[in-house]
Design a protein around this motif. Structure first.
Motif, PDB file in Angstrom:
ATOM      1  N   SER A  30       0.831  -1.201   0.000  1.00  0.00           N
ATOM      2  CA  SER A  30       0.000   0.000   0.000  1.00  0.00           C
ATOM      3  C   SER A  30       0.868   1.254   0.000  1.00  0.00           C
ATOM      4  N   GLU A  31       2.020   1.200   0.681  1.00  0.00           N
ATOM      5  CA  GLU A  31       2.928   2.343   0.656  1.00  0.00           C
ATOM      6  C   GLU A  31       3.526   2.513  -0.728  1.00  0.00           C
ATOM      7  N   ILE A  32       3.854   1.412  -1.393  1.00  0.00           N
ATOM      8  CA  ILE A  32       4.403   1.491  -2.742  1.00  0.00           C
ATOM      9  C   ILE A  32       3.377   2.102  -3.675  1.00  0.00           C
ATOM     10  N   ALA A  33       2.129   1.650  -3.582  1.00  0.00           N
ATOM     11  CA  ALA A  33       1.089   2.181  -4.451  1.00  0.00           C
ATOM     12  C   ALA A  33       0.906   3.673  -4.225  1.00  0.00           C
ATOM     13  N   THR A  34       0.968   4.113  -2.972  1.00  0.00           N
ATOM     14  CA  THR A  34       0.810   5.530  -2.672  1.00  0.00           C
ATOM     15  C   THR A  34       2.009   6.323  -3.169  1.00  0.00           C
ATOM     16  N   ASN A  35       3.205   5.821  -2.919  1.00  0.00           N
ATOM     17  CA  ASN A  35       4.405   6.546  -3.298  1.00  0.00           C
ATOM     18  C   ASN A  35       4.655   6.527  -4.793  1.00  0.00           C
ATOM     19  N   ASP A  36       4.195   5.524  -5.510  1.00  0.00           N
ATOM     20  CA  ASP A  36       4.444   5.413  -6.929  1.00  0.00           C
ATOM     21  C   ASP A  36       3.206   5.701  -7.765  1.00  0.00           C
ATOM     22  N   THR A  37       2.339   6.531  -7.274  1.00  0.00           N
ATOM     23  CA  THR A  37       1.173   6.950  -8.033  1.00  0.00           C
ATOM     24  C   THR A  37       1.335   8.416  -8.384  1.00  0.00           C
ATOM     25  N   ILE A  38       1.293   8.684  -9.673  1.00  0.00           N
ATOM     26  CA  ILE A  38       1.374  10.063 -10.142  1.00  0.00           C
ATOM     27  C   ILE A  38       0.047  10.384 -10.807  1.00  0.00           C
ATOM     28  N   LYS A  39      -0.578  11.457 -10.369  1.00  0.00           N
ATOM     29  CA  LYS A  39      -1.891  11.827 -10.887  1.00  0.00           C
ATOM     30  C   LYS A  39      -1.857  13.272 -11.353  1.00  0.00           C
ATOM     31  N   ILE A  40      -2.334  13.486 -12.573  1.00  0.00           N
ATOM     32  CA  ILE A  40      -2.458  14.832 -13.128  1.00  0.00           C
ATOM     33  C   ILE A  40      -3.881  14.961 -13.647  1.00  0.00           C
ATOM     34  N   ALA A  41      -4.544  16.020 -13.271  1.00  0.00           N
ATOM     35  CA  ALA A  41      -5.917  16.217 -13.724  1.00  0.00           C
ATOM     36  C   ALA A  41      -6.124  17.663 -14.155  1.00  0.00           C
ATOM     37  N   ASN A  42      -6.978  17.842 -15.139  1.00  0.00           N
ATOM     38  CA  ASN A  42      -7.351  19.165 -15.609  1.00  0.00           C
ATOM     39  C   ASN A  42      -8.852  19.125 -15.870  1.00  0.00           C
ATOM     40  N   GLU A  43      -9.609  19.719 -14.971  1.00  0.00           N
ATOM     41  CA  GLU A  43     -11.069  19.660 -15.078  1.00  0.00           C
ATOM     42  C   GLU A  43     -11.585  20.427 -16.289  1.00  0.00           C
ATOM     43  N   ALA A  44     -10.895  21.494 -16.692  1.00  0.00           N
ATOM     44  CA  ALA A  44     -11.337  22.277 -17.844  1.00  0.00           C
ATOM     45  C   ALA A  44     -11.290  21.442 -19.122  1.00  0.00           C
ATOM     46  N   LEU A  45     -10.245  20.635 -19.281  1.00  0.00           N
ATOM     47  CA  LEU A  45     -10.131  19.785 -20.463  1.00  0.00           C
ATOM     48  C   LEU A  45     -10.752  18.404 -20.247  1.00  0.00           C
ATOM     49  N   GLU A  46     -11.203  18.144 -19.025  1.00  0.00           N
ATOM     50  CA  GLU A  46     -11.829  16.886 -18.651  1.00  0.00           C
ATOM     51  C   GLU A  46     -10.937  15.687 -18.946  1.00  0.00           C
ATOM     52  N   TYR A  47      -9.729  15.736 -18.451  1.00  0.00           N
ATOM     53  CA  TYR A  47      -8.855  14.582 -18.566  1.00  0.00           C
ATOM     54  C   TYR A  47      -8.164  14.340 -17.237  1.00  0.00           C
ATOM     55  N   GLU A  48      -7.696  13.119 -17.110  1.00  0.00           N
ATOM     56  CA  GLU A  48      -6.978  12.731 -15.909  1.00  0.00           C
ATOM     57  C   GLU A  48      -5.945  11.679 -16.311  1.00  0.00           C
ATOM     58  N   VAL A  49      -4.730  11.861 -15.873  1.00  0.00           N
ATOM     59  CA  VAL A  49      -3.676  10.892 -16.118  1.00  0.00           C
ATOM     60  C   VAL A  49      -3.267  10.334 -14.769  1.00  0.00           C
ATOM     61  N   ILE A  50      -3.338   9.020 -14.642  1.00  0.00           N
ATOM     62  CA  ILE A  50      -2.911   8.362 -13.415  1.00  0.00           C
ATOM     63  C   ILE A  50      -1.905   7.286 -13.800  1.00  0.00           C
ATOM     64  N   ILE A  51      -0.710   7.408 -13.259  1.00  0.00           N
ATOM     65  CA  ILE A  51       0.329   6.411 -13.506  1.00  0.00           C
ATOM     66  C   ILE A  51       0.587   5.701 -12.185  1.00  0.00           C
ATOM     67  N   VAL A  52       0.246   4.419 -12.141  1.00  0.00           N
ATOM     68  CA  VAL A  52       0.480   3.604 -10.955  1.00  0.00           C
ATOM     69  C   VAL A  52       1.431   2.498 -11.386  1.00  0.00           C
ATOM     70  N   GLU A  53       2.674   2.701 -11.134  1.00  0.00           N
ATOM     71  CA  GLU A  53       3.695   1.735 -11.544  1.00  0.00           C
ATOM     72  C   GLU A  53       4.811   1.742 -10.516  1.00  0.00           C
ATOM     73  N   PRO A  54       4.929   0.664  -9.762  1.00  0.00           N
ATOM     74  CA  PRO A  54       5.999   0.606  -8.756  1.00  0.00           C
ATOM     75  C   PRO A  54       7.366   0.868  -9.386  1.00  0.00           C
ATOM     76  N   GLY A  55       8.067   1.809  -8.830  1.00  0.00           N
ATOM     77  CA  GLY A  55       9.410   2.131  -9.314  1.00  0.00           C
ATOM     78  C   GLY A  55       9.471   3.287 -10.291  1.00  0.00           C
ATOM     79  N   PHE A  56       8.328   3.686 -10.868  1.00  0.00           N
ATOM     80  CA  PHE A  56       8.352   4.749 -11.874  1.00  0.00           C
ATOM     81  C   PHE A  56       8.817   6.069 -11.289  1.00  0.00           C
ATOM     82  N   ASP A  57       8.307   6.411 -10.125  1.00  0.00           N
ATOM     83  CA  ASP A  57       8.648   7.692  -9.506  1.00  0.00           C
ATOM     84  C   ASP A  57      10.150   7.807  -9.255  1.00  0.00           C
ATOM     85  N   SER A  58      10.754   6.770  -8.721  1.00  0.00           N
ATOM     86  CA  SER A  58      12.188   6.815  -8.452  1.00  0.00           C
ATOM     87  C   SER A  58      12.991   6.757  -9.751  1.00  0.00           C
ATOM     88  N   TRP A  59      12.505   6.063 -10.755  1.00  0.00           N
ATOM     89  CA  TRP A  59      13.162   6.008 -12.064  1.00  0.00           C
ATOM     90  C   TRP A  59      13.135   7.383 -12.721  1.00  0.00           C
TER      91      TRP A  59
END
Length: 140
Positions: A30-59
């Motif tokens: 659960s800590e890995i999922a929290t630490n390696d989740t990157i979320k970007i959202a823009n309500e005006a354009l109605e999109y959301e990018v969620i990257i959940v990949e262990p190790g991506f953040d440190s890479w």
């Protein structure tokens, strides 16, 4: 009686010793999922990018910094990578369903901004490296 006290003392001593403090590499999933989740959202354009990949953040920290590539180059590469990725999603007999789970909606006519394009580009670089997949135009 003396033996009971010694046995009780040893039992308490053994059970009171915990595993100690966490080591650096000791993290729960659960800590890995929290630490390696990157979320970007823009309500005006109605999109959301969620990257959940262990190790991506440190890479990502080890990659060229934001601003190294221009937005036009990132958009061009992302169009290419998304097209290939989506083609692989639609061809489950040739490519693993575990890697290519669902299509990515990336509209070339939409300006997602630098941050989305930077993260998406780097995710594709990470994906190719981690899973030993080669995309046309990717780093080889």
């Amino acid at each position: 009686m003396k033996n009971i006290f010694i046995l009780a003392f040893l039992s308490v001593a053994i059970f009171s010793c915990g595993p100690g403090s966490k080591t650096i590499g000791d993290t729960s999933s659960s800590e890995i999922a929290t630490n390696d989740t990157i979320k970007i959202a823009n309500e005006a354009l109605e999109y959301e990018v969620i990257i959940v990949e262990p190790g991506f953040d440190s890479w990502l920290i080890s990659q060229p910094p934001r601003g190294y590539y221009g937005q036009t180059k990132l958009e061009s590469k992302n169009r290419q990578f998304v097209a290939e990725y989506n083609t692989r999603v639609l061809n489950p007999t040739k490519y693993s369903r575990n890697l290519y789970t669902e299509q990515i909606n990336y509209d070339a006519a939409v300006d997602y901004g630098y941050e989305v394009n930077y993260l998406l580009y780097n995710y594709f670089m990470y994906f190719q490296e981690k899973y030993n997949e080669k995309f046309i135009g990717g780093r080889n």
